[in-house]
Design a protein around this motif. Sequence first.
Motif, PDB file in Angstrom:
ATOM      1  N   THR A   1      38.762 -12.673 -28.101  1.00 47.86           N
ATOM      2  CA  THR A   1      37.672 -12.094 -27.192  1.00 47.86           C
ATOM      3  C   THR A   1      36.927 -10.950 -27.538  1.00 47.86           C
ATOM      4  O   THR A   1      35.812 -10.428 -27.005  1.00 47.86           O
ATOM      5  N   LYS A   2      37.601 -10.272 -28.214  1.00 43.70           N
ATOM      6  CA  LYS A   2      37.264  -8.806 -28.790  1.00 43.70           C
ATOM      7  C   LYS A   2      36.843  -8.560 -30.323  1.00 43.70           C
ATOM      8  O   LYS A   2      35.820  -8.055 -30.452  1.00 43.70           O
ATOM      9  N   ARG A   3      37.530  -9.248 -31.012  1.00 45.88           N
ATOM     10  CA  ARG A   3      37.299  -9.143 -32.421  1.00 45.88           C
ATOM     11  C   ARG A   3      35.997  -9.587 -32.976  1.00 45.88           C
ATOM     12  O   ARG A   3      35.600  -9.102 -33.871  1.00 45.88           O
ATOM     13  N   PRO A   4      35.429 -10.667 -32.601  1.00 45.95           N
ATOM     14  CA  PRO A   4      34.113 -10.905 -32.846  1.00 45.95           C
ATOM     15  C   PRO A   4      32.930 -10.100 -32.852  1.00 45.95           C
ATOM     16  O   PRO A   4      32.125 -10.047 -33.491  1.00 45.95           O
ATOM     17  N   PHE A   5      32.954  -9.233 -31.629  1.00 41.63           N
ATOM     18  CA  PHE A   5      32.345  -8.019 -31.616  1.00 41.63           C
ATOM     19  C   PHE A   5      32.340  -7.008 -32.696  1.00 41.63           C
ATOM     20  O   PHE A   5      31.257  -6.560 -33.521  1.00 41.63           O
ATOM     21  N   SER A   6      33.437  -6.405 -32.983  1.00 43.49           N
ATOM     22  CA  SER A   6      33.680  -5.242 -34.037  1.00 43.49           C
ATOM     23  C   SER A   6      33.618  -6.286 -35.429  1.00 43.49           C
ATOM     24  O   SER A   6      32.905  -5.479 -36.373  1.00 43.49           O
ATOM     25  N   SER A   7      33.788  -7.168 -35.536  1.00 41.52           N
ATOM     26  CA  SER A   7      33.726  -7.970 -36.935  1.00 41.52           C
ATOM     27  C   SER A   7      32.059  -8.244 -37.262  1.00 41.52           C
ATOM     28  O   SER A   7      31.832  -8.138 -38.305  1.00 41.52           O
ATOM     29  N   GLY A   8      31.597  -8.666 -36.158  1.00 40.93           N
ATOM     30  CA  GLY A   8      30.096  -8.689 -36.484  1.00 40.93           C
ATOM     31  C   GLY A   8      29.604  -7.542 -36.614  1.00 40.93           C
ATOM     32  O   GLY A   8      28.625  -7.485 -37.456  1.00 40.93           O
ATOM     33  N   LYS A   9      29.809  -6.521 -36.173  1.00 38.24           N
ATOM     34  CA  LYS A   9      29.075  -5.207 -36.515  1.00 38.24           C
ATOM     35  C   LYS A   9      29.357  -4.829 -38.101  1.00 38.24           C
ATOM     36  O   LYS A   9      28.482  -4.195 -38.500  1.00 38.24           O
ATOM     37  N   ALA A  10      30.599  -5.164 -38.355  1.00 40.14           N
ATOM     38  CA  ALA A  10      30.986  -4.764 -39.845  1.00 40.14           C
ATOM     39  C   ALA A  10      29.815  -5.775 -40.444  1.00 40.14           C
ATOM     40  O   ALA A  10      29.966  -5.233 -41.674  1.00 40.14           O
ATOM     41  N   TYR A  11      30.101  -6.728 -40.369  1.00 46.33           N
ATOM     42  CA  TYR A  11      29.151  -7.517 -41.318  1.00 46.33           C
ATOM     43  C   TYR A  11      27.665  -7.420 -41.221  1.00 46.33           C
ATOM     44  O   TYR A  11      26.862  -7.605 -42.145  1.00 46.33           O
ATOM     45  N   ARG A  12      27.201  -6.945 -39.937  1.00 47.55           N
ATOM     46  CA  ARG A  12      25.694  -6.749 -39.845  1.00 47.55           C
ATOM     47  C   ARG A  12      25.491  -5.295 -40.751  1.00 47.55           C
ATOM     48  O   ARG A  12      24.632  -5.269 -41.536  1.00 47.55           O
ATOM     49  N   GLY A  13      26.541  -4.740 -41.099  1.00 49.64           N
ATOM     50  CA  GLY A  13      26.465  -3.369 -41.820  1.00 49.64           C
ATOM     51  C   GLY A  13      26.116  -3.697 -43.300  1.00 49.64           C
ATOM     52  O   GLY A  13      25.478  -2.886 -44.237  1.00 49.64           O
ATOM     53  N   ILE A  14      26.510  -4.865 -43.669  1.00 49.84           N
ATOM     54  CA  ILE A  14      26.401  -5.302 -45.222  1.00 49.84           C
ATOM     55  C   ILE A  14      25.804  -6.607 -45.408  1.00 49.84           C
ATOM     56  O   ILE A  14      25.575  -7.055 -46.455  1.00 49.84           O
ATOM     57  N   TRP A  15      25.213  -7.198 -44.278  1.00 50.07           N
ATOM     58  CA  TRP A  15      24.441  -8.514 -44.292  1.00 50.07           C
ATOM     59  C   TRP A  15      23.184  -8.405 -45.209  1.00 50.07           C
ATOM     60  O   TRP A  15      22.799  -7.470 -45.443  1.00 50.07           O
TER      61      TRP A  15
END
Length: 359
Positions: free
Chosen positions: A79-93
């Motif tokens: 419920t929560k981790r996709p948001f934080s992981s998505g933010k991390a990936y956006r930073g290196i995408w």
Amino acid sequence: MTENVVKDQPGEGRLAHAPSDHPPVARAKVGVVLANLGTPDATDYWSMRRYLNEFLSDKRVVDYAGWKWQPLLQLIILTKRPFSSGKAYRGIWNNEKNESPLLTTTRAQTEKMTARLKALYGDDVEVDFCMRYGNPSTESVLTRLKEKGCERIVFFPLYPQYGSPTTATANDQAFRTLMKMKWQPYIRTVPAYFDHPDYIQALANSVQEAYDGFSTRPTKLVASYHGVPERYLMEGDPYHCQCQKTTRLLREKLGFSKEEVDTAFQSQFGPEKWVGPQTVKHVAELAEQGHKHIAIMSPAFSSDCVETLEEIEEEIRDSFMEAGGETFSYIPCLNDRDDHIEALLGVINNELAGWLSAP
């Protein structure tokens, strides 16, 4: 996909004596598959949730009982981790190609490996790559190679050090695919190459090149590996020991003293005790001890990924700087360096012995 597949028709090649109604059969080849961890298809919530669900539902990664783990995973973590992981990936995408850096690099490695193997073996070999989680999936790639006539396949998990949550689960997925096939290709899985001389040399080259470019010499080189619960070591997983040996061999190749090189482990999560020291804490301790300039590398990763580009370059860097450090130098993974590709080629050629012979 069956493009460019040469098939024998009844009355020719291997079907010279077959009846006229026999289905065409692709001419025999050998396949080589480079297998990496995985990547989400995008950084939005649902793409991240699909990826994380596949990853964190793998019993090799989290081996708790399903009745205990799955409610926690599905109702709270996902419920929560996709948001934080998505933010991390956006930073290196990789926005230009709209994909993760891991996917970009693994494709580049495969293209270079294809060129080298084709130069040696011609059209007798097919090279591709797959991901354990996400796309291109292991099943789709092995199926495609089989359709192209690959009756023998070298399956190469790109993890220098063997680990149950990495090497073993990659092999598991390959075997699951074979279970669905009427005509299974013969398969060889590539062993760990943590102490292969060419791999150690490539690591040493990357360190020496980085050090040659520094204005001041780091007082410490930290080899940071992905962590595992200490329980895995006690239950027989050789990963921790192989990491320690890689660091030792690298230090000896560089001619560094024991005091100049440390081994640490990152990416811990959950309540269990993990192998240590923990990288994020260790670098802070180094700063507190007076180390102003440290270098850090990740020998366990064949390609830069979220654990290196985001976790090391941001979280671990911040830990060092906030504790009083001044210069934090990250040495990239071997990625598609030519010496890395040559090291992997040496490993592959060893596994191809008896199947293919260079002209």
